[in-house]
Design a protein around this motif. Structure first.
Motif, PDB file in Angstrom:
ATOM      1  N   THR A  67      20.455  41.048 107.862  1.00  0.00           N
ATOM      2  CA  THR A  67      19.560  39.886 108.003  1.00  0.00           C
ATOM      3  C   THR A  67      19.413  39.456 109.453  1.00  0.00           C
ATOM      4  O   THR A  67      18.899  38.363 109.724  1.00  0.00           O
ATOM      5  N   GLU A  68      19.900  40.294 110.376  1.00  0.00           N
ATOM      6  CA  GLU A  68      19.824  40.049 111.816  1.00  0.00           C
ATOM      7  C   GLU A  68      20.679  38.848 112.234  1.00  0.00           C
ATOM      8  O   GLU A  68      20.374  38.179 113.215  1.00  0.00           O
ATOM      9  N   ARG A  69      21.748  38.617 111.516  1.00  0.00           N
ATOM     10  CA  ARG A  69      22.665  37.535 111.877  1.00  0.00           C
ATOM     11  C   ARG A  69      23.943  38.118 112.475  1.00  0.00           C
ATOM     12  O   ARG A  69      24.434  39.155 112.028  1.00  0.00           O
ATOM     13  N   TYR A  70      24.472  37.426 113.481  1.00  0.00           N
ATOM     14  CA  TYR A  70      25.709  37.875 114.111  1.00  0.00           C
ATOM     15  C   TYR A  70      26.883  37.584 113.181  1.00  0.00           C
ATOM     16  O   TYR A  70      27.045  36.470 112.679  1.00  0.00           O
ATOM     17  N   THR A  71      27.711  38.615 112.957  1.00  0.00           N
ATOM     18  CA  THR A  71      28.944  38.430 112.181  1.00  0.00           C
ATOM     19  C   THR A  71      30.190  38.561 113.055  1.00  0.00           C
ATOM     20  O   THR A  71      31.280  38.209 112.622  1.00  0.00           O
ATOM     21  N   ILE A 108      31.244  38.565 117.541  1.00  0.00           N
ATOM     22  CA  ILE A 108      30.933  38.660 118.969  1.00  0.00           C
ATOM     23  C   ILE A 108      32.243  38.463 119.723  1.00  0.00           C
ATOM     24  O   ILE A 108      33.003  37.528 119.418  1.00  0.00           O
ATOM     25  N   ASN A 109      32.514  39.324 120.677  1.00  0.00           N
ATOM     26  CA  ASN A 109      33.750  39.164 121.438  1.00  0.00           C
ATOM     27  C   ASN A 109      33.626  38.051 122.477  1.00  0.00           C
ATOM     28  O   ASN A 109      32.536  37.543 122.758  1.00  0.00           O
ATOM     29  N   ARG A 110      34.740  37.679 123.047  1.00  0.00           N
ATOM     30  CA  ARG A 110      34.791  36.528 123.943  1.00  0.00           C
ATOM     31  C   ARG A 110      34.103  36.760 125.281  1.00  0.00           C
ATOM     32  O   ARG A 110      33.814  35.806 126.004  1.00  0.00           O
ATOM     33  N   PHE A 111      33.829  38.010 125.620  1.00  0.00           N
ATOM     34  CA  PHE A 111      33.218  38.283 126.929  1.00  0.00           C
ATOM     35  C   PHE A 111      31.834  37.669 127.046  1.00  0.00           C
ATOM     36  O   PHE A 111      31.323  37.471 128.155  1.00  0.00           O
ATOM     37  N   VAL A 112      31.219  37.343 125.908  1.00  0.00           N
ATOM     38  CA  VAL A 112      29.885  36.748 125.953  1.00  0.00           C
ATOM     39  C   VAL A 112      29.897  35.420 126.698  1.00  0.00           C
ATOM     40  O   VAL A 112      28.892  35.004 127.283  1.00  0.00           O
ATOM     41  N   ASP A 120      29.974  29.568 118.125  1.00  0.00           N
ATOM     42  CA  ASP A 120      28.678  28.915 117.933  1.00  0.00           C
ATOM     43  C   ASP A 120      27.581  29.916 117.583  1.00  0.00           C
ATOM     44  O   ASP A 120      26.512  29.523 117.088  1.00  0.00           O
ATOM     45  N   MET A 121      27.815  31.200 117.856  1.00  0.00           N
ATOM     46  CA  MET A 121      26.792  32.216 117.632  1.00  0.00           C
ATOM     47  C   MET A 121      26.932  32.899 116.281  1.00  0.00           C
ATOM     48  O   MET A 121      25.943  33.424 115.754  1.00  0.00           O
ATOM     49  N   VAL A 137      19.573  36.780 115.633  1.00  0.00           N
ATOM     50  CA  VAL A 137      19.396  37.255 117.006  1.00  0.00           C
ATOM     51  C   VAL A 137      18.314  36.437 117.710  1.00  0.00           C
ATOM     52  O   VAL A 137      18.451  36.084 118.884  1.00  0.00           O
ATOM     53  N   LYS A 138      17.272  36.118 116.993  1.00  0.00           N
ATOM     54  CA  LYS A 138      16.182  35.347 117.600  1.00  0.00           C
ATOM     55  C   LYS A 138      16.653  33.951 117.975  1.00  0.00           C
ATOM     56  O   LYS A 138      16.289  33.430 119.038  1.00  0.00           O
ATOM     57  N   GLU A 139      17.491  33.334 117.129  1.00  0.00           N
ATOM     58  CA  GLU A 139      17.999  32.002 117.431  1.00  0.00           C
ATOM     59  C   GLU A 139      18.914  32.013 118.647  1.00  0.00           C
ATOM     60  O   GLU A 139      18.894  31.094 119.474  1.00  0.00           O
ATOM     61  N   VAL A 140      19.730  33.042 118.770  1.00  0.00           N
ATOM     62  CA  VAL A 140      20.711  33.102 119.861  1.00  0.00           C
ATOM     63  C   VAL A 140      20.058  33.541 121.166  1.00  0.00           C
ATOM     64  O   VAL A 140      20.282  32.942 122.225  1.00  0.00           O
ATOM     65  N   ARG A 141      19.207  34.573 121.102  1.00  0.00           N
ATOM     66  CA  ARG A 141      18.678  35.163 122.338  1.00  0.00           C
ATOM     67  C   ARG A 141      17.359  34.544 122.771  1.00  0.00           C
ATOM     68  O   ARG A 141      16.930  34.774 123.905  1.00  0.00           O
ATOM     69  N   GLY A 142      16.693  33.846 121.889  1.00  0.00           N
ATOM     70  CA  GLY A 142      15.404  33.278 122.252  1.00  0.00           C
ATOM     71  C   GLY A 142      14.252  34.211 121.891  1.00  0.00           C
ATOM     72  O   GLY A 142      14.428  35.435 121.766  1.00  0.00           O
TER      73      GLY A 142
END
Length: 734
Positions: free
Chosen positions: A448-452, A454-458, A468-469, A474-479
Motif C-alpha cells: 500500500t506504499e506505506r513505510y513499515t 526505517i532505520n535511524r540514519f534518516v 513519525d514515518m 511514501v507520498k505523505e513522507v516525501r512530498g
C-alpha cells in the motif's frame, strides 16, 4: 547362451541404439507423412538418463550407440549418408552438453537432491544446447540469414527444447528411481495403474474434433502428480506429449478447429499446449516436493524429540488443588537432580524469584477458569543452577471419582531453546544497531506504499524521526514532487523487478542528490509483499564528477575549453550545419613570435600573454560560438551562426582588430599581435578537412608577414576553394 554373460553397459548400448532409432523413425516418419514440421524431438532427451550416470570418459559407448541408432533410422528412410552423419553428430552434441552440465553440478542424483535446483540447471543447459543444435541442423538445409532459415530454426529449436525437457526428465526419473520396492515383481504397478486414466482421457480428448476438451487432461495429470510427485509429472507429461504430437501431426483433435491453420501453426499450438501443461503441473509438483521435504524434516524433528524425551524424560506430575503431588515421574531425577520423594511436596522455593509471582497467577487462573495453560519459567536444579522449563498444565477431573479436580502437569527442559531465542533477540538488536548506523537510509515499503521500517540514519538526512514515518505513505513522507520521481520506480519494484535510480530532493534548505535501490520483497511462495529501499546520499560524488568533468574539458591557464572539448563540439556543430544547410566558420588564432616572448621575457610573461588572449577571446565570442585553446599559443574559434560571406569577413576582421593588445611587462609594455587563418564552409565536411583548410589559411597569413589574417571561402556546393580574403596591416576595411 545366457544373457547374464554380457556386462550391463552392453545391454545399455543395445537398448539405447533401439530407443534412439525407434524414436527417430517415429518422429521423422510422422512428420514426413503429414507434411508438417517435427513438433517434438524426443531422441536426445531419451539418452539423458543413462548419460548423467556415467563420467564423460565412460559415456562414449552410449553416445556412439545413440549416434548409430539415429544414422541407421535415417538410412532406413533413404536419406543421404553425409548429412545424416552431420545431423547425428549435432544430436549427440546436444545430449552430451546437457548431461555434462547436470553431472558437473550433480555428480549423483539422490532423493535429497533439490528438484528446483536440478530443474534450473536442466532448463538452462537444455535451452543453450537446443539452440546450438538447432543452429547447426538448420545450417545444413538453409543459407543464413534468409527468412526461411529463421523459420526452420524456430521450428527445430522449439521441437528440441520441449522434447529435451519432456524426454530428459522422463529418462532421469526412469533410470534414477528405484522401482524394486514399489510392488511385487519390481514393477511400478501403482504408477502404471494411475497412468491409465491419463492415457484414456488424453486419447478421448484428442479424438473429439468438434469440441475443445483438452482441459479434461489436467485432472488426471494433477492426480498423477499428487500421487507420484515428480515421477508422475514427467512420465505423465511424456505421455501427453506423445499423444499430442501424434494427434496433431495426424490432423486429429481440436487444434485444426481454427480455420486456415497450417501444419506449422498446429505444431506450434501443440508445443504451446505441452508447455502450458508443464507450467500447470510444475508449480504443483514443486510445492508438493517442498511439502514432502518439510514433512520429512518435521518427522525427523519429532523422531529426535521423541528419542530425547524417551531418554531424558519429561517431568510429569499429578497435583491436587491443595498442591499435594499425587504422582511425580522418575525423570525428575535426571531432569532436576532431585529424588521423587523430594518433589512429592510443593516446592515453590525452587521457582526463580523473578518468576514466582507470575507462575502463582497462572496457577490461580487455571484453578478458577479451568482449561489448559502453557508457561515457561525457571526451576532450580539440585546443583543450584536454573533450567528453563516449558510447562503444560490442564485442569481435569480426578480419576479417583471423588468430585475433585487435578492438574496434569508436563514439564520439559527448554533451556537450549530459550537461550537460542535470547541469542536471536540479541542478534536482532545488534542487527538493528548496525542498520541504524549504516550511512544509508534503509526502509521497507508494503504493497500500500506505506513505510513499515526505517532505520535511524534518516534523522541525519531529513531530520525526521523514523517513528513519525512508520505507517505513512511514501507520498505523505516525501512530498508530492519527490513522489512523482519515485512513483514509476515503485511500480516497477511492485511488479517484481529491481530498480536503481537517482533523483534530487531538498532537505534543511539544501538540494541533495540520492541514489536509491528498490528490491522486491517476496514471501516463501514468491508472492510480492513489499519493497526494500536502500537510499544513499551521493551529493558529494556528483560534485566531484562535475568538477572532474570541468577539469577534463577546461584549459587550466586560460579558462577556455581545451582540445578535448573542442573535438567533441566540432563534430556536433558540423552535423547540425549539414542538417540545416548552414555555413560554418572556423578561425585559428596564433600569437606572433610567441617563442621570442618566452625567450626574452620568461615563461611567466608568456603565461600572462596567453591568459590575456584567453580573456579577450571570452569577451569577444557570442552565444553558440566555441572558443578553445588547442595547444601552445594556438586558439580556435568555431561559429555556426555566420549567415553569409560578408558577415564572415566582418567577424574575422573584427576578431583580428580587437585582439591587438598591450601587456604590461615590468616597467615597460609588450605589444602582442596575432595571425588568423579562417575558413568559411557550407555543406557536408569533416572536422579534419575543416581544420586543414583553416591551417592552410593560417600559414598563408604567416607567409604574408604575420599580424594579418587570411579567410578562405569554400564552395557552398562543397567542391573546390573559390576564393579567399586577405588583409595587410594598414589596410582599411576589407
Amino acid at each position: 547362451m545366457s544373457f547374464r554373460r554380457y556386462p550391463d553397459w552392453v545391454w545399455q548400448c543395445i537398448g539405447l541404439f533401439a530407443l534412439t532409432g525407434g524414436l527417430s523413425l517415429y518422429s521423422i516418419t510422422l512428420a514426413r507423412a503429414t507434411h508438417s514440421p517435427t513438433s517434438l524431438w524426443l531422441v536426445n532427451g531419451a539418452m539423458l538418463g543413462l548419460l548423467v550416470r556415467k563420467p564423460l570418459a565412460e559415456a562414449w559407448p552410449l553416445l556412439l550407440a545413440g549416434f548409430l541408432g539415429f544414422v541407421t533410422a535415417k538410412q532406413i528412410l533413404g536419406d543421404p549418408l553425409v548429412p545424416s552423419l552431420w545431423l547425428g553428430a549435432c544430436h549427440m552434441s546436444e545430449a552430451l552438453l546437457v548431461s555434462t552440465a547436470i553431472r558437473r553440478r550433480y555428480p549423483a542424483i539422490t532423493p535429497d537432491t533439490r528438484l528446483l535446483d536440478l530443474a534450473k540447471v536442466g532448463l538452462i543447459s537444455a535451452f543453450v544446447a537446443s539452440g546450438l543444435c538447432a543452429f547447426c541442423i538448420t545450417a545444413v538445409a538453409h543459407a543464413w540469414p534468409a527468412s526461411e532459415w529463421w523459420t526452420n530454426f524456430n521450428a527445430v529449436f522449439r521441437a528440441h527444447f520441449v522434447g529435451m525437457i519432456i524426454a530428459g526428465s522422463t529418462s532421469l526419473v526412469i533410470v534414477t528411481k528405484d522401482w524394486r520396492g514399489s510392488a511385487p515383481g519390481g514393477l511400478p504397478w501403482r504408477l502404471i495403474r494411475d497412468l491409465l486414466p491419463l492415457v484414456l482421457i488424453a486419447g478421448w480428448a484428442f479424438s473429439f474434433a468438434r469440441y475443445p476438451l483438452l482441459f479434461m487432461i489436467y485432472p488426471p495429470l494433477l492426480w498423477l502428480v499428487f500421487r507420484h510427485r515428480f515421477a508422475g509429472m514427467v512420465i505423465g507429461m511424456a505421455i501427453i506429449a506423445l499423444i499430442t504430437t501424434a494427434a496433431t501431426m495426424l490432423d486429429i483433435g481440436p487444434f485444426h478447429m481454427a480455420g486456415g491453420t497450417t501444419p506449422a501453426l498446429r505444431v506450434m499450438m501443440a508445443q504451446v499446449f505441452i508447455g502450458f501443461s508443464c507450467l500447470v503441473a510444475l508449480p504443483v509438483v514443486l510445492a508438493l516436493a517442498d511439502q514432502d521435504r518439510l514433512q520429512a524434516r518435521v518427522r525427523e524433528s519429532e523422531l529426535r524429540y521423541r528419542m530425547l524425551a524417551d531418554n531424558s524424560g519429561d517431568l510429569v506430575m499429578r497435583i491436587r488443588p491443595s498442591g499435594e503431588r499425587q504422582y511425580v515421574s522418575p525423570s525428575v531425577k535426571e531432569l532436576l537432580g532431585w529424588e521423587v520423594d523430594d518433589f512429592m511436596v510443593p516446592r515453590p522455593d525452587l521457582i526463580h524469584p523473578d518468576d514466582r509471582e507470575r507462575i502463582a497467577g497462572v496457577v490461580a487462573a487455571l484453578r478458577a477458569n479451568g482449561g489448559a495453560v502453557t508457561a515457561t519459567y525457571r526451576l532450580q536444579h539440585k546443583d543450584g543452577h536454573y533450567l528453563w522449563i516449558e510447562a503444560f498444565a490442564r485442569l481435569v477431573a480426578s480419576p479417583d471419582d471423588d468430585g475433585t479436580t487435578e492438574i496434569i502437569y508436563t514439564g520439559r527442559d527448554v533451556t537450549e531453546r530459550v537461550q537460542v531465542e535470547q541469542a536471536l533477540t540479541e542478534s536482532r538488536a545488534q542487527l538493528s544497531t548496525i542498520a541504524d548506523n549504516v550511512p544509508a537510509v534503509i526502509a521497507r515499503i508494503d504493497m500500500t506504499e506505506r513505510y513499515t521500517y526505517i532505520n535511524r540514519f534518516v534523522e541525519q538526512v531529513s531530520g525526521e524521526s523514523p517513528d513519525d514515518m512508520i505507517g505513512k505513505t511514501v507520498k505523505e513522507v516525501r512530498g508530492a514532487r519527490v513522489y512523482e520521481q519515485l512513483k514509476v520506480h515503485l511500480r516497477k519494484a511492485f511488479a517484481g523487478e529491481s530498480a536503481i535510480f537517482e533523483y534530487e530532493a531538498t532537505y534543511r534548505g539544501r538540494l541533495l542528490q540520492f541514489q536509491t535501490h528498490y528490491v522486491p520483497d517476496r514471501d516463501a511462495s514468491g508472492r510480492m509483499r513489499g519493497v526494500y529501499a536502500l537510499t544513499t546520499e551521493i551529493t558529494h560524488i556528483k560534485n566531484v564528477e562535475r568538477e572532474l568533468l570541468r577539469l577534463a574539458h577546461q584549459d587550466s591557464l586560460t579558462g577556455l575549453a581545451n582540445r578535448r572539448y573542442f573535438n567533441e563540439r566540432v563534430s556536433l556543430v558540423l552535423r547540425q550545419s549539414a542538417q540545416f544547410n548552414m555555413p560554418v566558420l572556423l578561425a585559428l588564432v596564433d600569437i606572433d613570435n610567441f617563442k621570442s616572448i618566452n625567450d626574452s621575457h620568461g615563461h611567466g610573461t608568456g603565461d600572462m600573454v596567453l591568459a590575456e588572449v584567453g580573456q579577450c577571446l571570452q569577451r569577444l565570442v557570442r552565444e553558440g560560438e566555441v572558443v578553445a585553446r588547442i595547444g601552445g599559443d594556438e586558439f580556435v574559434v568555431l561559429c555556426s551562426n555566420v549567415s553569409n560571406e560578408s558577415n564572415a569577413k566582418g567577424f574575422v576582421h573584427s576578431l583580428w582588430e580587437r585582439l591587438h593588445m598591450t601587456v604590461a611587462v615590468g616597467t615597460g609594455d609588450l605589444e602582442v599581435h596575432m595571425s588568423i587563418g579562417a575558413v568559411l564552409c557550407k555543406g557536408s565536411i569533416s572536422a579534419d578537412v575543416l581544420m586543414k583548410l583553416a591551417d592552410e589559411a593560417l600559414y598563408m597569413a604567416k607567409d604574408d608577414g604575420r599580424d594579418t589574417y587570411r579567410l578562405l571561402i569554400r564552395s557552398l556546393q562543397g567542391s573546390d576553394e573559390v576564393g579567399s580574403v586577405a588583409h595587410k596591416p594598414g589596410q582599411v576595411g576589407l
